[in-house]
Design an enzyme around this catalytic site. Structure first.
Site, PDB file in Angstrom:
ATOM      1  N   PRO A 267       0.829  -1.215   0.000  1.00  0.00           N
ATOM      2  CA  PRO A 267       0.000   0.000   0.000  1.00  0.00           C
ATOM      3  C   PRO A 267       0.857   1.255   0.000  1.00  0.00           C
ATOM      4  O   PRO A 267       1.892   1.307   0.666  1.00  0.00           O
ATOM      5  CB  PRO A 267      -0.780  -0.118   1.319  1.00  0.00           C
ATOM      6  CG  PRO A 267       0.126  -0.908   2.211  1.00  0.00           C
ATOM      7  CD  PRO A 267       0.880  -1.866   1.320  1.00  0.00           C
TER       8      PRO A 267
ATOM      9  N   ARG B 178      -0.824   4.854  -1.166  1.00  0.00           N
ATOM     10  CA  ARG B 178      -1.799   5.906  -0.903  1.00  0.00           C
ATOM     11  C   ARG B 178      -2.518   5.708   0.440  1.00  0.00           C
ATOM     12  O   ARG B 178      -2.718   6.668   1.182  1.00  0.00           O
ATOM     13  CB  ARG B 178      -2.845   5.899  -2.028  1.00  0.00           C
ATOM     14  CG  ARG B 178      -3.811   7.072  -1.995  1.00  0.00           C
ATOM     15  CD  ARG B 178      -4.916   6.875  -3.047  1.00  0.00           C
ATOM     16  NE  ARG B 178      -4.440   6.412  -4.309  1.00  0.00           N
ATOM     17  CZ  ARG B 178      -4.136   7.179  -5.358  1.00  0.00           C
ATOM     18  NH1 ARG B 178      -4.305   8.469  -5.283  1.00  0.00           N
ATOM     19  NH2 ARG B 178      -3.701   6.646  -6.487  1.00  0.00           N
TER      20      ARG B 178
ATOM     21  N   CYS C  53       1.453  28.879 -16.123  1.00  0.00           N
ATOM     22  CA  CYS C  53       0.913  29.336 -17.408  1.00  0.00           C
ATOM     23  C   CYS C  53       0.248  28.222 -18.196  1.00  0.00           C
ATOM     24  O   CYS C  53       0.683  27.896 -19.305  1.00  0.00           O
ATOM     25  CB  CYS C  53       2.044  29.959 -18.219  1.00  0.00           C
ATOM     26  SG  CYS C  53       2.877  31.222 -17.279  1.00  0.00           S
ATOM     27  N   GLU C  54      -0.740  27.592 -17.599  1.00  0.00           N
ATOM     28  CA  GLU C  54      -1.529  26.584 -18.302  1.00  0.00           C
ATOM     29  C   GLU C  54      -2.946  26.638 -17.753  1.00  0.00           C
ATOM     30  O   GLU C  54      -3.134  26.760 -16.536  1.00  0.00           O
ATOM     31  CB  GLU C  54      -0.984  25.167 -18.037  1.00  0.00           C
ATOM     32  CG  GLU C  54       0.395  24.937 -18.574  1.00  0.00           C
ATOM     33  CD  GLU C  54       0.673  23.457 -18.861  1.00  0.00           C
ATOM     34  OE1 GLU C  54      -0.274  22.695 -19.139  1.00  0.00           O
ATOM     35  OE2 GLU C  54       1.858  23.099 -18.810  1.00  0.00           O
TER      36      GLU C  54
HETATM   37  N1  LLP Z   1       2.815  -1.496  -6.073  1.00  0.00           N
HETATM   38  C1  LLP Z   1       3.087  -1.193  -7.350  1.00  0.00           C
HETATM   39  C2  LLP Z   1       3.799  -2.162  -8.175  1.00  0.00           C
HETATM   40  C3  LLP Z   1       2.686   0.049  -7.876  1.00  0.00           C
HETATM   41  O1  LLP Z   1       2.947   0.334  -9.140  1.00  0.00           O
HETATM   42  C4  LLP Z   1       2.008   0.977  -7.046  1.00  0.00           C
HETATM   43  C5  LLP Z   1       1.584   2.274  -7.557  1.00  0.00           C
HETATM   44  C6  LLP Z   1       1.765   0.612  -5.704  1.00  0.00           C
HETATM   45  C7  LLP Z   1       2.181  -0.639  -5.253  1.00  0.00           C
HETATM   46  C8  LLP Z   1       1.072   1.523  -4.738  1.00  0.00           C
HETATM   47  O2  LLP Z   1      -0.228   1.823  -5.117  1.00  0.00           O
HETATM   48  P1  LLP Z   1      -1.194   2.619  -4.111  1.00  0.00           P
HETATM   49  O3  LLP Z   1      -1.429   1.722  -2.908  1.00  0.00           O
HETATM   50  O4  LLP Z   1      -0.524   3.856  -3.721  1.00  0.00           O
HETATM   51  O5  LLP Z   1      -2.414   2.838  -4.909  1.00  0.00           O
HETATM   52  N2  LLP Z   1       0.292   8.982  -9.240  1.00  0.00           N
HETATM   53  C9  LLP Z   1      -0.970   8.277  -9.187  1.00  0.00           C
HETATM   54  C10 LLP Z   1      -0.839   6.886  -8.618  1.00  0.00           C
HETATM   55  C11 LLP Z   1       0.212   6.044  -9.306  1.00  0.00           C
HETATM   56  C12 LLP Z   1       0.362   4.685  -8.716  1.00  0.00           C
HETATM   57  C13 LLP Z   1       1.523   3.958  -9.301  1.00  0.00           C
HETATM   58  N3  LLP Z   1       1.776   2.671  -8.744  1.00  0.00           N
HETATM   59  C14 LLP Z   1      -1.977   9.131  -8.426  1.00  0.00           C
HETATM   60  O6  LLP Z   1      -1.636  10.211  -7.974  1.00  0.00           O
HETATM   61  O7  LLP Z   1      -3.125   8.740  -8.291  1.00  0.00           O
END
Ligand code: LLP
Length: 408
Positions: A272, A274, A340-341
């Site tokens: 995890p 986020r 500037c967007e």
């Molecule tokens: N494991 C892998 C292999 C991943 O690629 C990711 C996230 C995670 C775990 C963690 O995922 P989470 O639990 O955080 O959802 N920038 C985007 C999110 C990109 C996530 C990329 N990979 C946003 O701001 O929503």
């Protein structure tokens, strides 16, 4: 982490206004308490099975965040040599580090092999071959899992959908047996696990369950073929509540996935990001100007898409709260940055108290993929970061200065 006391916003026991005055804006503020609560509430629900919670470092790699989680016993899910460097500095033991990523270079593989990390999650046959050759050259063995793409739609934004057919991630599940057999025949590879990560900000349990079922089926088939795995890594992706979403709780996630593996006695890994850090952080911005144009009210603030790109990139919604003045009459306004967007906005059509120049707003749930995705676009200085711990606080990254923009 946020509450109002006599109309003033507090992060835990510290006044947001006081922090903004002391450190300036834009300013990221994190709550250590919320961070640890999130980690513990995820980790504790898996107590009935051997498990490892590897924090997805990409969500927020501030050193203080990393050190706090390492000290709490978390593992780390990394995605580059740079993240490996940071997590080792922060005190994560190598035996708790999993390394995912479709484009690991030979130098990165070598670095991680020398550090003896727990697991490489492999995403292509060419990566497997390079891993084997590099391990042989270093006289090491690489412990690997294949990242399998289970072809499940997680019903999230298409940019963060990773487990569907046609995306760049993982090995199609129809090819799983073939790649495992190939790996089992290589001299310097130890086939140890299986990995899947189907996307991010997933707000229903169903996709996790379906992915787990497909992965479990592969584990069974591998076992029949004489390949026994010691761990199953089900990735990250658990969503959080930015607005009206009702994502599963960690316990609901557990109840969706574990029953798919009644036969499995090894270790479960989760990644995890986020969920751990998202609601533990806010971004505070100050109002520079107000104006009305084309029938819309604009609040022009000092944080922009270079500080928090999620609204621009994924049309993501973040709640925005006034730091003070909440009892005033409200107006609808677009909260926009100085860049500037036209895509540079933090929120549109938000009902907010009439704020004066210099007053402040807090963008909520900005702890994950906030500062981590920030940039110097428009030669802007990256924000400062502060950690709140009960009634105390500390600067955990200084605001950049013009000297950070030197020409070489
Ligand atoms: N494991 C892998 C292999 C991943 O690629 C990711 C996230 C995670 C775990 C963690 O995922 P989470 O639990 O955080 O959802 N920038 C985007 C999110 C990109 C996530 C990329 N990979 C946003 O701001 O929503």
């Amino acid at each position: 982490m946020l509450s109002y006391r006599q109309g003033m916003l507090y992060a835990d026991d510290v006044s947001v206004e006081a922090l903004a005055s002391k450190f300036g804006t834009p300013l990221y503020i994190y709550s250590e308490k919320q961070l640890l609560n999130n980690y513990r509430s995820f980790e504790s629900v898996f107590a009935s099975v051997p498990h490892m919670v590897c924090y997805a470092v990409k969500a927020n790699s501030n050193g203080a965040v990393l050190k706090t989680l390492a000290a709490a016993g978390a593992g780390a899910d990394i995605t580059s040599g740079g993240e490996l460097f940071r997590v080792l500095k922060a005190g994560f033991p190598a035996r708790k580090i999993v390394y995912a990523g479709i484009g690991k270079t030979e130098a990165e593989i070598e670095y991680a092999l020398r550090e003896n990390i727990f697991m490489f999650n492999i995403e292509s046959l060419e990566e497997l071959e390079l891993m084997n050759r590099t391990a042989a050259r270093l006289k090491k063995r690489a412990r690997i899992a294949f990242r399998i793409n289970p072809h499940v739609d997680p019903h999230t934004h298409h940019y963060i959908t990773t487990g569907k057919s046609g995306v760049k991630f993982g090995i199609p599940y129809a090819d799983a047996l073939k790649v495992y057999k190939r790996a089992a025949g290589l001299s310097n590879i130890d086939v140890a696990g299986i990995h899947s990560h189907i996307g991010s900000q997933i707000t229903a349990a169903g996709p996790f369950k379906l992915a787990a079922r497909r992965i479990a089926e592969i584990v069974r088939r591998l076992s029949k073929a004489g390949i026994t795995l010691s761990h199953v890594d089900l990735g990250g992706g658990l969503g959080i509540r930015y607005s009206k979403e009702t994502p599963p709780t960690p316990a609901q996630l557990r109840d969706a996935v574990l029953p798919e593996f009644p036969f499995f006695k090894g270790t479960f890994v989760f990644e995890p990001g986020r969920y751990i850090v998202g609601n533990a952080g806010i971004l505070v911005a100050g109002v520079i100007y107000r104006k009305t144009a084309g029938g819309r009210n604009f609040l022009i603030v000092d944080a922009g898409m270079n500080d928090l790109i999620r609204p621009t990139l994924y049309e993501a919604y973040h709640e925005i709260a006034a730091v003070s003045g909440t009892s005033r009459k409200k107006i609808k306004a677009d909260v926009v940055g100085p860049i500037c967007e036209t895509g540079d906005f933090l929120g549109k059509n938000r009902l907010l108290p009439r704020l004066a120049q210099g007053e402040r707003l807090a963008v909520q749930c900005a702890g994950a993929y906030g500062f981590a995705m920030s940039s110097q676009y428009n030669s802007r200085l990256r924000a400062a970061e502060v950690m709140v711990s009960g009634a105390s606080h500390r600067l955990i990254r200084r605001r950049e200065k013009y000297t950070d923009l030197e020409l070489s």
